[in-house]
Design a protein around this motif. Structure first.
Motif, PDB file in Angstrom:
ATOM      1  N   VAL A 161      43.880  61.928  35.490  1.00  0.00           N
ATOM      2  CA  VAL A 161      42.883  62.163  36.544  1.00  0.00           C
ATOM      3  C   VAL A 161      43.315  63.359  37.380  1.00  0.00           C
ATOM      4  O   VAL A 161      42.512  64.264  37.667  1.00  0.00           O
ATOM      5  N   LEU A 165      46.265  57.811  35.584  1.00  0.00           N
ATOM      6  CA  LEU A 165      46.419  58.455  36.886  1.00  0.00           C
ATOM      7  C   LEU A 165      46.893  59.903  36.735  1.00  0.00           C
ATOM      8  O   LEU A 165      46.400  60.801  37.425  1.00  0.00           O
ATOM      9  N   GLN A 166      47.813  60.134  35.818  1.00  0.00           N
ATOM     10  CA  GLN A 166      48.282  61.496  35.569  1.00  0.00           C
ATOM     11  C   GLN A 166      47.142  62.380  35.065  1.00  0.00           C
ATOM     12  O   GLN A 166      46.983  63.524  35.495  1.00  0.00           O
ATOM     13  N   VAL A 175      44.490  50.630  39.300  1.00  0.00           N
ATOM     14  CA  VAL A 175      44.320  52.025  38.878  1.00  0.00           C
ATOM     15  C   VAL A 175      43.122  52.635  39.595  1.00  0.00           C
ATOM     16  O   VAL A 175      43.194  53.756  40.108  1.00  0.00           O
ATOM     17  N   ILE A 193      43.683  59.605  44.989  1.00  0.00           N
ATOM     18  CA  ILE A 193      44.010  60.960  44.522  1.00  0.00           C
ATOM     19  C   ILE A 193      42.786  61.812  44.203  1.00  0.00           C
ATOM     20  O   ILE A 193      42.879  63.037  44.204  1.00  0.00           O
ATOM     21  N   GLY A 197      47.602  52.635  32.538  1.00  0.00           N
ATOM     22  CA  GLY A 197      47.233  53.046  33.879  1.00  0.00           C
ATOM     23  C   GLY A 197      47.974  54.263  34.385  1.00  0.00           C
ATOM     24  O   GLY A 197      47.392  55.144  35.020  1.00  0.00           O
ATOM     25  N   GLN A 218      43.941  53.516  43.103  1.00  0.00           N
ATOM     26  CA  GLN A 218      44.793  54.706  43.164  1.00  0.00           C
ATOM     27  C   GLN A 218      44.004  55.968  42.815  1.00  0.00           C
ATOM     28  O   GLN A 218      44.270  57.034  43.382  1.00  0.00           O
ATOM     29  N   ILE A 219      43.048  55.857  41.911  1.00  0.00           N
ATOM     30  CA  ILE A 219      42.173  57.004  41.616  1.00  0.00           C
ATOM     31  C   ILE A 219      41.429  57.401  42.882  1.00  0.00           C
ATOM     32  O   ILE A 219      41.304  58.584  43.197  1.00  0.00           O
TER      33      ILE A 219
END
Length: 149
Positions: free
Chosen positions: A46, A43-44, A68, A75, A39, A71-72
């Protein structure tokens, strides 16, 4: 299908990750721009790669795929999310779709449903595998916003 769909594939099982990436790459309109096995890396990537679509497993080793996805959304709110997982438990399916994800494909159905699901999402529609769709009219909204259903 729309052209030039940039996809990030996230799964902790490397052979499956490679299989999904290869299957998607075989479609001329799809460009797999990255892979992640957990995950945090997802995220990094994305943030770094700005994909159009994230194909996301729920059972990740560090952060649950549902978290995840949430959080996507924070961001990169315009990224489409397609869960690709083996989980068919109704509460899990509902929680996954309530993150704002537009699709949910069960891995055992991926051979016949992955590309149609991708098509649906890129046309701003929704897709839920028959194997995961245990919902009826009395179950309430399945998606994050009532207008999405």
């Amino acid at each position: 299908m729309l052209s030039n769909v940039r996809v990030l594939v996230v799964d902790d099982y490397a052979p499956w990750l490679n299989f999904v990436s290869a299957a998607l790459s075989a479609t001329p309109q799809v460009q797999v721009v990255g892979q992640a096995e957990n995950g945090l890396t997802a995220l990094q990537k994305v943030a770094e790669l700005n994909p159009d679509l994230v194909v996301l497993d729920i059972g990740l080793p560090d952060i649950n795929g549902i978290t995840v996805a949430e959080q996507i959304r924070d961001i990169a709110p315009n990224v489409r999310i397609l869960f690709l997982t083996e989980n068919t438990i109704p509460d899990v399916v509902r929680a996954a779709l309530r993150t704002g994800a537009q699709g949910y494909v069960v891995k055992s159905s991926a051979a016949r449903e992955l590309l149609p699901a991708l098509d649906a999402l890129m046309l701003n529609c929704y897709f839920v595998s028959a194997a995961a769709n245990h919902f009826g009219p009395t179950d309430g909204p399945l998606f994050s916003r009532l207008s999405d259903a």
